[in-house]
Design an enzyme around this catalytic site. Structure first.
Site, short mmCIF file in Angstrom:
data_model
loop_
_atom_site.label_atom_id
_atom_site.label_comp_id
_atom_site.label_asym_id
_atom_site.label_seq_id
_atom_site.Cartn_x
_atom_site.Cartn_y
_atom_site.Cartn_z
N LYS A 23 0.82 -1.21 0.00
CA LYS A 23 0.00 0.00 0.00
C LYS A 23 0.85 1.27 0.00
O LYS A 23 0.50 2.26 -0.66
CB LYS A 23 -0.95 0.01 1.19
CG LYS A 23 -0.29 0.15 2.55
CD LYS A 23 -1.31 0.18 3.66
CE LYS A 23 -0.65 0.26 5.02
NZ LYS A 23 0.10 1.52 5.21
N THR A 24 1.98 1.25 0.73
CA THR A 24 2.82 2.46 0.77
C THR A 24 3.40 2.75 -0.60
O THR A 24 3.53 3.91 -1.00
CB THR A 24 3.95 2.28 1.80
OG1 THR A 24 3.38 1.96 3.08
CG2 THR A 24 4.77 3.55 1.94
N ASP B 182 -3.76 7.30 4.37
CA ASP B 182 -3.24 5.98 4.69
C ASP B 182 -3.99 5.40 5.90
O ASP B 182 -4.49 6.16 6.74
CB ASP B 182 -1.74 6.10 5.01
CG ASP B 182 -1.06 4.75 5.17
OD1 ASP B 182 -1.58 3.74 4.64
OD2 ASP B 182 0.00 4.70 5.81
N GLU B 183 -4.07 4.07 5.97
CA GLU B 183 -4.71 3.38 7.11
C GLU B 183 -6.12 3.94 7.35
O GLU B 183 -6.51 4.22 8.49
CB GLU B 183 -3.86 3.51 8.38
CG GLU B 183 -2.44 2.98 8.25
CD GLU B 183 -2.36 1.46 8.24
OE1 GLU B 183 -3.41 0.81 8.14
OE2 GLU B 183 -1.24 0.94 8.34
N GLN C 283 -8.05 -5.17 8.94
CA GLN C 283 -7.02 -4.78 9.91
C GLN C 283 -7.49 -3.62 10.80
O GLN C 283 -6.67 -2.88 11.35
CB GLN C 283 -5.73 -4.39 9.19
CG GLN C 283 -5.08 -5.55 8.44
CD GLN C 283 -3.72 -5.17 7.88
OE1 GLN C 283 -2.74 -5.05 8.61
NE2 GLN C 283 -3.67 -4.98 6.57
N ARG D 7 1.95 -10.83 10.31
CA ARG D 7 3.27 -10.22 10.55
C ARG D 7 4.38 -11.17 10.12
O ARG D 7 5.52 -10.77 9.91
CB ARG D 7 3.47 -9.89 12.04
CG ARG D 7 2.54 -8.88 12.68
CD ARG D 7 2.32 -7.65 11.89
NE ARG D 7 1.16 -7.79 11.01
CZ ARG D 7 0.90 -7.00 9.98
NH1 ARG D 7 1.72 -6.04 9.65
NH2 ARG D 7 -0.17 -7.18 9.23
#
Length: 705
Positions: free
Chosen positions: A30-31, A225-226, A256, A644
């Site tokens: 995503k970044t 973002d997020e 998430q 993770r």
């Protein structure tokens, strides 16, 4: 297609025909989409950098984004008509956190809110003290509950009058009364709290069309973002900034969303489709992080939750190691087992300690792992620990230092003048704050102004002027006298040690005073030694039972600022820069699952996978079922934990666990069954875990090397 992007990522970068939502699964890049889109807007579409804002939740994420964008734009030129050939002014980009953006808006528009541009920002401890003053109690859990309730009200854009009108019982009525007085006190102090940095701009944009239009024209494309972590207030601010142009890309993942307890709401994802009917949705489902087994387990768990948007992660990384679930007799056995298996795994794979993370649901689980890791002399880093500079006693002393260096630092004055108590109460400070606000001066300057006598009696004014005289004498000496002398005189003058022993029990007071002495000793050493400045590991890191286990150099890299106190105060102010510095020592990571979000590790041990811990009961009684909403958020937290891991994942649970003074029988987490581990396909020959023969061969190779 842009280099290195898959088709979905490329679509997310290039779509500019209206509002866009990029559903970015864990590890899906995503970044990269956000940073590439910023470059695309500037280089290919002619946007001026000053008209673009990318907003995220943490300073670390914002710093990473800025760094990536700078690399992408290095050597690029603007394609704006009439400006071809000009290098891209990257420094004009707004890449920041929500709260940093809020500060920018408030500094520019302070007058519209009755604030001076140099308004103060109260930290959590300052606000705690204000709530405590209103409640007139020392019951810390109660104060924290009311403080948290006020925060949730602000994040939901609930005004004090609404909170009072909606109060259902006496507790809610008391909290609402405190809220009303708390807001009035902040305004009188010409100060805001952390939540106000979002709330006040949102309310201002809603009420003032001219200001709203100015910011909509200033920030012409937004990247968020997020997005799943936004609360009602943040969504309102973003919607008002986007305006009718609706030129934005929101990036997030409903699977998430793990911050419901602090006001984040998945309703914002639903509302986005309602408020922006032309919303274009793009799904990123290819995971670049984890093996197929890990993703299968994650997909199986999250499939049990109701879905806003259907998606399923997949990977090209092969099946990978089997996921293991290991029971332990109790928490001590669990810690010993994990540390032993971690050591063996590291040895077999020729890995490094930094490749391993031990994740847990709550901080209380960390201590036993710290003890075993120290015993085995394995270095570790504890995420989410309290910084030495965040301790209340260190912040108290820093408030004096800040005030000596800058008399206009209102939060520093409020903290210093009331710690220790000097007979200067909240009513006096509110009157002083109101007077300073009308005069548009700092609280310190207002103490000496004529006209204050009309608001306060001589008995109220005299101790404030005596305190400010004391600070001015120290400030005058701070430029010329040795730092050690000025520090000693300051500490003697404020009687801080006596205050600690009056306010806390003997053990607490001893610990706090020991921390103060260590801090003062560190300051004095920096003020007298000529070599480059350094920060002792015991000072910068979390201290106590596990800190020295890291044993890493934490030199701050800052040149010495000289022997006078003002130079030292500058160094202390710069310590906040160290908090966000990316250190990567070769050490095992100990972290809560919440703190691990956004990170990844080759090998993960997920511990305490038991009913009541993961999923966590919260305030529920042991005999009562956990409600559906909590289970859904806990399941998302499990999904975050699983994803993770890059190469291997090992789960543990205890058969029994100590709680208070009794030992309770534990049940394995329902999420273990939901992962359906036994249904994972067998690995191919080249992907199979190491056999005993492989281990022996590897051991011989290591010894031979």
């Amino acid at each position: 297609m842009s280099a290195g992007l898959n088709s979905a990522q490329n679509e997310g970068v290039r779509y500019l025909d209206g509002p866009c939502l990029v559903l970015a699964g864990a590890g899906s890049g995503k970044t990269r989409v956000i940073t590439q889109k910023i470059a695309h807007l500037i280089v290919d579409k002619g946007f001026e950098p000053r008209h673009i804002a990318a907003v995220t939740f943490t300073n670390k994420a914002a710093a990473e984004m800025r760094e990536r964008v700078a690399k992408l734009l290095e050597g690029q030129t603007l394609s704006t008509p009439g400006k071809e050939g000009r290098k891209v002014p990257v420094n004009q980009l707004t890449v920041c956190t929500f709260h940093s953006l809020g500060v920018q808006i408030l500094r520019k528009e302070a007058e519209h809110l009755g604030l001076k541009p140099q308004f103060s920002i109260m930290d959590s401890d300052d606000c705690f003290a204000m709530v405590q003053e209103q409640l007139a109690t020392t019951d810390k859990p109660l104060i924290r509950r009311v403080q948290n309730t006020i925060s949730l009200w602000k994040n939901a854009l609930v005004l004090p009058e609404q909170a009072l009108a909606n109060a259902q019982n006496e507790d809610e009525h008391v909290a609402a009364m405190v809220y009303r007085n708390y807001v009035a006190t902040l305004h009188a102090y010409q100060a805001v709290d952390f939540d106000d940095l979002i709330r006040l701009p949102a309310e201002l944009f809603e009420a003032n069309e001219a200001v709203r239009d100015r910011w909509q024209n200033k920030l012409r494309y937004l990247l968020i973002d997020e997005y799943q972590d936004t609360n009602s207030c943040q969504y309102s601010l973003l919607k008002l900034l986007a305006g009718p142009r609706a030129a934005f890309t929101a990036v997030g993942d409903d699977d998430q969303a793990i911050y419901g307890w602090r006001g984040a709401t998945l309703e914002n994802l639903k509302q986005l489709q309602i408020d922006f009917p032309k919303l274009h949705v793009i799904k990123l489902e290819q995971n670049y992080r984890s093996t197929v087994r890990i993703l299968t387990a994650a997909n199986n768990v999250i499939a049990k939750n109701p879905k806003l948007f259907e998606k399923k992660l997949w990977s090209d990384h092969g099946m990978g190691d089997s996921i293991t679930v290991t029971p332990a007799n109790d928490e001590e056995h669990e810690a010993e087992s994990v540390v032993f298996r971690l050591s063996a795994h590291k040895f077999e794979r020729r890995a490094q300690f930094r490749d391993y993370a031990i994740l847990y649901r709550g901080n209380f689980q960390a201590r036993i792992f710290e003890q075993v890791l120290r015993r085995e002399r394995i270095p570790y880093v504890l995420s989410g620990g309290t910084s030495f500079f965040d301790r209340a006693e260190i912040k108290d002393i820093c408030a004096y230092l800040r005030l000596i260096a800058n008399h206009d630092d209102d939060p520093a004055l409020i903290r210093a003048i009331t710690t220790p108590k000097r007979g200067i109460g909240n009513v006096t400070l509110e009157a002083l704050g109101s007077f300073a606000g009308q005069a548009k001066v700092s609280l310190f300057e207002a103490v000496y102004m004529g006209g204050l006598e009309a608001r306060l009696s001589d008995r109220q004014i005299e101790p404030m002027r005596a305190f400010c005289d004391f600070i001015q004498r120290l400030a005058a000496r701070a430029e010329t006298d040795p730092a050690t002398t000025v520090l000693d005189d300051m500490m003697e003058g404020i009687h801080y040690e006596a205050y600690l022993y009056d306010a806390f029990d003997e053990r607490q007071a001893q610990n706090k005073w020991s921390n103060v002495l260590e801090f003062l000793d560190w300051l004095k050493k920096k003020g007298t030694r000529p070599e480059a400045a350094g920060v002792d590991a015991a000072v910068e890191g979390e201290r106590g039972d596990g800190d020295a286990a890291t044993g890493f150099d934490t030199s701050d890299g800052l040149a010495d600022t000289g022997k006078n106190l003002l130079g030292l105060i500058q160094t202390v102010a710069l310590m906040s820069m160290l908090e966000g510095r990316d250190e990567d020592p070769d050490a095992v990571r100990l972290s809560t699952v919440h703190a691990s979000k956004g990170l990844e590790y080759p090998h993960v041990f997920l511990v305490g996978c038991e009913e009541g811990i993961m999923p966590h009961r919260g305030g529920s009684d042991d005999d009562e079922p956990i409600d559906d909403a909590r289970i859904e958020e806990e399941r998302r937290l499990m999904y975050v934990a699983i994803t993770r891991a890059q190469r291997s994942l090992q789960l543990t649970y205890c058969k029994k666990r100590k709680r208070a003074r009794e030992t309770i029988v534990c049940e394995p987490s329902r999420f273990i069954q939901e992962m359906l581990l036994d249904e994972a396909p067998p690995p191919s020959a080249d992907e199979a875990p190491m056999t005993p023969k492989d281990r022996l061969a590897n051991l011989k190779a290591l010894l031979g090397g």
